[in-house]
Design a protein around this motif. Structure first.
Motif, PDB file in Angstrom:
ATOM      1  N   SER A 112      -8.321  -2.386  -2.645  1.00  0.00           N
ATOM      2  CA  SER A 112      -7.649  -2.723  -1.397  1.00  0.00           C
ATOM      3  C   SER A 112      -8.525  -3.603  -0.515  1.00  0.00           C
ATOM      4  O   SER A 112      -9.740  -3.697  -0.707  1.00  0.00           O
ATOM      5  N   ILE A 113      -7.877  -4.242   0.454  1.00  0.00           N
ATOM      6  CA  ILE A 113      -8.552  -5.052   1.464  1.00  0.00           C
ATOM      7  C   ILE A 113      -7.983  -4.644   2.819  1.00  0.00           C
ATOM      8  O   ILE A 113      -6.763  -4.513   2.971  1.00  0.00           O
ATOM      9  N   ILE A 144      -3.793  -4.496   2.328  1.00  0.00           N
ATOM     10  CA  ILE A 144      -3.061  -4.650   1.064  1.00  0.00           C
ATOM     11  C   ILE A 144      -3.784  -3.827   0.012  1.00  0.00           C
ATOM     12  O   ILE A 144      -5.005  -3.652   0.073  1.00  0.00           O
ATOM     13  N   GLN A 145      -3.011  -3.306  -0.948  1.00  0.00           N
ATOM     14  CA  GLN A 145      -3.602  -2.408  -1.948  1.00  0.00           C
ATOM     15  C   GLN A 145      -2.865  -2.554  -3.274  1.00  0.00           C
ATOM     16  O   GLN A 145      -1.642  -2.701  -3.301  1.00  0.00           O
ATOM     17  N   LYS A 146      -3.651  -2.506  -4.348  1.00  0.00           N
ATOM     18  CA  LYS A 146      -3.080  -2.580  -5.702  1.00  0.00           C
ATOM     19  C   LYS A 146      -3.324  -1.266  -6.428  1.00  0.00           C
ATOM     20  O   LYS A 146      -4.456  -0.771  -6.488  1.00  0.00           O
ATOM     21  N   ALA A 153       1.596  -3.113   1.151  1.00  0.00           N
ATOM     22  CA  ALA A 153       1.178  -3.871   2.328  1.00  0.00           C
ATOM     23  C   ALA A 153       1.406  -2.961   3.522  1.00  0.00           C
ATOM     24  O   ALA A 153       2.419  -2.260   3.601  1.00  0.00           O
ATOM     25  N   ALA A 154       0.468  -2.935   4.464  1.00  0.00           N
ATOM     26  CA  ALA A 154       0.563  -1.979   5.561  1.00  0.00           C
ATOM     27  C   ALA A 154      -0.092  -2.515   6.823  1.00  0.00           C
ATOM     28  O   ALA A 154      -0.962  -3.398   6.772  1.00  0.00           O
ATOM     29  N   THR A 194       5.206  -6.536   6.542  1.00  0.00           N
ATOM     30  CA  THR A 194       4.821  -5.875   5.292  1.00  0.00           C
ATOM     31  C   THR A 194       5.879  -6.070   4.201  1.00  0.00           C
ATOM     32  O   THR A 194       5.539  -6.272   3.032  1.00  0.00           O
ATOM     33  N   ASN A 195       7.149  -6.055   4.597  1.00  0.00           N
ATOM     34  CA  ASN A 195       8.222  -6.346   3.624  1.00  0.00           C
ATOM     35  C   ASN A 195       8.113  -7.784   3.127  1.00  0.00           C
ATOM     36  O   ASN A 195       8.253  -8.058   1.928  1.00  0.00           O
TER      37      ASN A 195
END
Length: 201
Positions: A112-113, A144-146, A153-154, A194-195
């Motif tokens: 994540s970042i 953002i996170q994978k 996205a948050a 985020t969407n």
């Protein structure tokens, strides 16, 4: 409801808060490629409005000495926010935040970042006045996170309270916008972002 405790997100101590998150599932074969696209979008602050629609705020990245920047954001940069409706009169209608942290995290299951911003003065002006409807205690952390099967996205808002360090007209505006934000209007707009960041169609 209590705020989520997320690595890289400041602790909630007082005022309002929100946890705005969007998750999107993807096939394992394409998730790394999608995450690379998401990272480019995340770091293209000047283009965020294009992922939100015309009704949303516009963002413009500035260097620490107050010059417009066409590059990835860095710690110490500023972001000028043009919210629809009346803005801060002293800041020529804009709200400003400073990027106080950019962090990268990785473990066995995810990476994540996060990018954390705090209300700030206008870097193009010599005044030390906080040019934002929230006080300097507030933060917004973009993330953002994978994961193996999905992306996130948050935006996490913490310690949100009105900025009273302004002239009378701006105080009235700051209180009105801040209360609206704390009642959920800001969350609606952040949900658009985020969407939009995760909309690859």
């Amino acid at each position: 409801m209590k705020p989520k405790q997320i690595k890289g997100v400041p602790e909630q101590k007082s005022g309002g808060f929100h946890d705005t998150e969007t998750y999107m599932k993807f096939e394992k074969a394409v998730i790394s490629v999608k995450y690379e696209t998401l990272k480019k979008r995340f770091f293209s602050v000047n283009d965020w409005k294009s992922y939100c629609g015309e009704a949303f705020a516009a963002f413009k990245l500035y260097t620490p000495n107050g010059n417009p920047a066409e590059r990835e954001p860095q710690k110490g940069d500023f972001v000028r926010i043009n919210i629809p409706g009346p803005g801060e009169t002293e800041a020529k209608g804009y709200d400003w935040v400073e990027i106080i942290d950019i962090c990268y995290y990785e473990d066995a299951h995810s990476e994540s970042i996060t990018m954390t911003c705090r209300p700030s003065q206008n870097p193009t002006d010599t005044s030390s006045h906080i040019a934002h409807f929230y006080s300097s205690k507030a933060t917004s952390t973009f993330m953002i996170q994978k994961y193996p099967t999905h992306l996130k996205a948050a935006v996490y808002g913490r310690n949100e309270s009105p900025n009273y360090n302004a002239n009378f007209i701006d105080i009235l505006r700051n209180v009105a916008v801040a209360i609206g934000g704390m009642l959920g209007i800001a969350k609606i707009q952040w949900k658009q972002l985020t969407n939009g960041l995760l909309d690859f169609d």
